[in-house]
Design a protein around this motif. Structure first.
Motif, short mmCIF file in Angstrom:
data_model
loop_
_atom_site.label_atom_id
_atom_site.label_comp_id
_atom_site.label_asym_id
_atom_site.label_seq_id
_atom_site.Cartn_x
_atom_site.Cartn_y
_atom_site.Cartn_z
N CYS A 476 0.95 -1.32 -0.11
CA CYS A 476 0.00 0.00 -0.05
C CYS A 476 0.81 1.16 -0.12
O CYS A 476 0.53 2.41 0.56
N ASP A 553 -0.39 4.20 9.21
CA ASP A 553 0.22 2.62 9.58
C ASP A 553 -0.08 1.71 8.59
O ASP A 553 0.58 0.64 8.81
N LYS A 554 -1.11 2.03 7.65
CA LYS A 554 -1.51 0.84 6.84
C LYS A 554 -0.31 0.21 5.95
O LYS A 554 -0.09 -0.82 5.44
N ASN A 557 1.84 -2.18 8.21
CA ASN A 557 0.93 -3.36 8.47
C ASN A 557 0.59 -4.06 7.25
O ASN A 557 0.65 -5.45 7.26
N ALA A 558 0.67 -3.35 6.19
CA ALA A 558 0.35 -4.33 4.68
C ALA A 558 1.60 -4.93 4.59
O ALA A 558 1.86 -5.99 3.96
#
Length: 611
Positions: A476, A553-554, A557-558
Motif C-alpha cells: 500500500c 500505519d497501513k 501493517n500491509a
C-alpha cells in the motif's frame, strides 16, 4: 526444492551466566522493543556467525559471554550448528543442534577468511549450502581483474543494518569506491546467474609499457643476431660455385648410369664369390675323401702282409719234428698238420690275397678320379678368381667417378641450401623490423579500454522492477508510480523521483522493498539466494520530508501481512523498535523485548545477570 537455509537459534554462552538465546522460524520473525534491549546485538551476532570479521560491539550486558552459537536448518532438513569464540578467527561446525554441540566428538574447523580453492572456510561452507559448488568469478575493477564470489558478498544484499537501511545511495553499493565494481557484479550474478568468467583482464599501464619495451629490446637483439648470421651465410656463398641446370641434368644422368653399372657389377661379384665358395667346399670334400682312401689302402697292404706271414708260418710248422716232453717225457697231445690241410690253407691264403689286390686296384682308380676332379676344381677356381679380379677392377674404376659426381651434386645442394637460408633470414629480418615498428607505434598509443561490459540487460532489470512494483502495491505504498532502475546510480526510481530523494523513513521502506523483491525474484526464477533476509529497523519513523506529516500505519501493517503470507517458505527477520499496530494475518513469530524485568521478556539478555 531450492537450496538454502533458515536460522533456528542464536545463543551466547559464558561461565557463570545463564545462556542468552533467541529462536527463529521459517516465515516472518519480528523482534520488537525499545532501544538498548539487544536487538542490534543479535543482528551483529548473526553477521559474526556468517563470517563478518568484526565481533558484536562491546556492551556491559555481554561482558561475561565468551562464545556465540548459531543453529540453522537447510531446505533439505539438515540441522547444522556453529560455534565461535568472540574475537576468534575460527568457526566450528557440527551436524547437530546447539544443545548437542558440546557433546560432539568431531567438529569441522572453518576459517573466517574466504578461499575459493578449498572448502575449509565459512564462506565456501555457506555457498555450498545455497547451491554454489563452482567458483564464481566477479569483475573487480575497470581493468578487468577478477575475484571469486564470497558469502559475505551475498550477505551485503540480504543482511541490512540500521545505518545502511536509511542510506541515500544504492542498496547494491557499500559506499566504498574501490568495491563498487564487484558489488555491481554480485548484483548482476544474483539477478541473472551469469558471472564474469569471460571478462578478459587488461594490463596495468606501467606494466604494459614495460612489457612493450622489453619486447622491442628482444626483437632488436633478434635482428642483430639474424644480421650476423646473414653475413656468415653470404661469406660462405661467396666461395661456392653453383652448377648450371643443364650440367646438373647431365651429372644426374651419369650418376644414375654409374649406379646401375655398379649395382650390376656388385651382383656379378656376389655370384662369383658364391661359385668360388661352392668350388672350394667341393674341393675340401674331395680332399677329405682322398685322405680316407689313403688310410684304406694302408689297411689293404697290412692285410696282405698278414696273409704272407700266416702262409710262411704253416711251412715252418710242417718242418717241426715231434718229440716227447722234456720234463715228463710224455708225447704232447697236438693236432697233426697234414700235407692235405696245408694245401687247403695255402689255397685260402691265395684267394684272400687275390681279393685284396683287386680291391687295391679299384681303390687306386678311384683315387686317380678324385685327383682329376680336384685338378678340375682348381682350374675352375682360378678362372672364377680371374673373372672376380676383373670385376673388382671395373668396380674400382666406377666408384671414384661416382664419388666425384656425387660430391659435385652435394656441393651444389649445399649452395642451394645456403641460398635458401639467406633468403629466409632476409625475409625474417624484414618481418622482425616490421614487428618492431608495430610495437613502437603501439607503445605510443593510449591504454586500450576494457571491451567487456557485463551489464545486466534491460529486460532483466524491467522484470526485477516489476517485482518491486508488485511488492509496493501489496504494501500500500502511497506514492506508487512505475518503478525503474537507474544504471548510473544503480538504484531505483519511483516515477521520476530517485530513492535517495525520499526522507529517511521512505528510503528505508523502499530499501526493504528492494531486498524482499530481490529474494522473491531470485527464488521465482530458480536463481541463487540463501532464502534469508535480515533487516534492522526498516520502519524508522515514516514522515514526509517536505510536510513532516505521519504516513498511515497501513503501509507497515500491509508490509507485515504480505511478508507473513507470501514468504512462509523463506525467512524474514525484522528488528524494529515498535510493534505492529494491527494483528498480522499469516505465519509470524513475534518476540517482544519489554525493557521491563517485571513484565515479559526484558531483552536478549537476562537483566538480572547484569544488575
Amino acid at each position: 526444492m531450492m537450496k538454502g537455509f533458515y536460522i533456528r537459534e542464536i545463543r551466547l554462552v559464558g561461565a557463570g551466566v545463564d545462556d542468552a538465546f533467541i529462536k527463529f522460524y521459517r516465515g516472518l520473525n519480528i523482534v520488537s522493543g525499545a532501544s538498548d534491549t539487544g536487538k542490534t546485538y543479535v543482528f551483529e551476532c548473526i553477521e559474526y556467525m556468517m563470517g563478518a570479521s568484526n565481533p558484536p560491539k562491546e556492551i556491559i550486558e555481554a561482558r561475561d559471554y565468551t562464545h556465540i552459537l548459531m543453529e540453522i536448518e537447510t531446505n533439505d532438513g539438515v540441522v547444522i550448528s556453529f560455534k565461535r569464540r568472540i574475537n576468534d578467527k575460527t568457526i566450528y561446525a557440527a551436524f547437530t543442534s546447539i544443545s548437542n554441540f558440546d557433546r560432539m566428538q568431531k567438529y569441522i574447523s572453518l576459517d573466517v577468511k574466504h578461499d575459493a580453492s578449498n572448502n575449509d572456510n565459512i564462506s565456501m561452507f555457506f555457498l555450498n549450502r545455497i547451491g554454489i559448488k563452482d567458483i564464481i568469478l566477479l569483475k573487480k575493477n575497470k581493468n578487468g581483474e577478477k575475484q571469486t564470489l564470497s558469502f559475505r558478498n551475498i550477505c551485503h544484499l540480504n543482511n541490512i543494518d540500521e545505518k545502511s537501511i536509511i542510506k541515500d545511495f544504492s542498496p547494491i553499493l557499500s559506499g566504498q569506491y574501490v568495491s563498487a565494481t564487484v558489488e555491481k557484479s554480485v548484483f548482476k550474478y544474483m539477478l541473472s546467474g551469469i558471472d564474469d568468467e569471460k571478462c578478459d583482464q587488461i594490463e596495468d599501464v606501467k606494466l604494459r609499457k614495460a612489457k612493450i619495451i622489453s619486447v622491442i629490446d628482444f626483437i632488436s637483439e633478434e635482428i642483430a643476431t639474424l644480421n650476423e648470421t646473414l653475413q656468415n651465410v653470404e661469406n660462405e656463398l661467396s666461395v661456392c660455385e653453383a652448377v648450371k641446370q643443364d650440367e646438373l641434368t647431365v651429372l644426374e644422368s651419369e650418376i644414375e648410369e654409374f649406379e646401375n653399372q655398379l649395382k650390376a657389377k656388385l651382383v656379378q661379384k656376389k655370384q662369383l664369390n658364391r661359385q668360388i665358395d661352392e668350388k672350394l667346399s667341393e674341393k675340401q670334400r674331395l680332399q677329405a675323401l682322398q685322405d680316407r682312401f689313403g688310410l684304406l689302402e694302408q689297411h689293404y697292404h697290412s692285410d696282405l702282409d698278414r696273409l704272407q706271414f700266416i702262409e710262411e708260418g704253416a711251412d715252418f710248422i710242417l718242418q717241426v719234428e715231434k718229440v716227447p716232453c722234456p720234463i715228463c717225457h710224455s708225447n704232447m697231445n697236438t693236432v697233426d698238420l697234414t700235407a692235405e690241410i696245408s694245401d687247403d690253407l695255402s689255397a685260402a691264403y691265395q684267394n684272400e690275397q687275390q681279393r685284396i689286390e683287386m680291391q687295391l686296384i679299384d681303390l687306386k682308380d678311384t683315387v686317380k678320379g678324385l685327383i682329376a676332379q680336384i685338378a678340375t676344381i682348381d682350374a675352375d677356381v682360378a678362372e672364377l678368381q680371374r673373372l672376380l679380379s676383373a670385376i673388382n677392377n671395373e668396380i674400382n674404376e666406377i666408384k671414384p667417378q661416382l664419388k666425384l659426381f656425387k660430391a659435385i651434386i652435394k656441393r651444389n645442394e649445399g649452395y642451394i641450401k645456403l641460398k635458401n637460408e639467406k633468403d629466409y633470414i632476409a625475409a625474417e629480418i624484414s618481418r622482425k623490423r616490421a614487428l618492431k615498428i608495430a610495437y613502437e607505434e603501439n607503445s605510443k598509443k593510449a591504454q586500450p579500454l576494457l571491451q567487456y561490459k557485463g551489464e545486466i540487460n534491460d529486460e532483466l532489470l524491467d522484470d526485477f522492477c516489476t517485482e518491486i512494483e508488485n511488492t509496493l502495491t501489496n504494501w500500500c505504498f502511497d506514492e506508487f508510480q512505475k518503478v525503474t532502475f537507474d544504471k548510473k546510480s544503480s538504484d531505483i526510481k519511483i516515477g521520476d523521483k530517485e530513492r535517495k530523494s525520499f526522507g529517511k523513513g521512505y528510503r528505508a521502506f523502499l530499501y526493504t522493498a528492494f531486498v524482499i523483491s530481490m529474494m522473491r525474484y531470485t527464488i521465482k526464477n530458480q536463481l541463487i539466494h540463501p532464502g534469508v533476509v535480515i533487516l534492522d529497523s526498516p520502519l524508522v519513523t515514516l514522515k514526509e520530508k517536505e510536510t513532516g506529516t505521519d504516513v498511515p500505519d497501513k503501509m507497515q501493517n500491509a508490509m507485515f501481512n504480505d511478508l507473513a503470507k507470501n514468504n512462509a517458505e523463506q525467512q524474514v527477520i525484522i528488528f524494529e523498535n515498535k510493534q505492529p499496530t494491527a494483528p498480522i494475518e499469516g505465519k509470524v513469530n513475534q518476540v517482544v523485548f519489554t525493557k521491563d524485568y517485571t513484565h515479559g521478556r526484558y531483552g536478549f539478555f537476562d537483566i538480572k545477570n547484569t544488575k
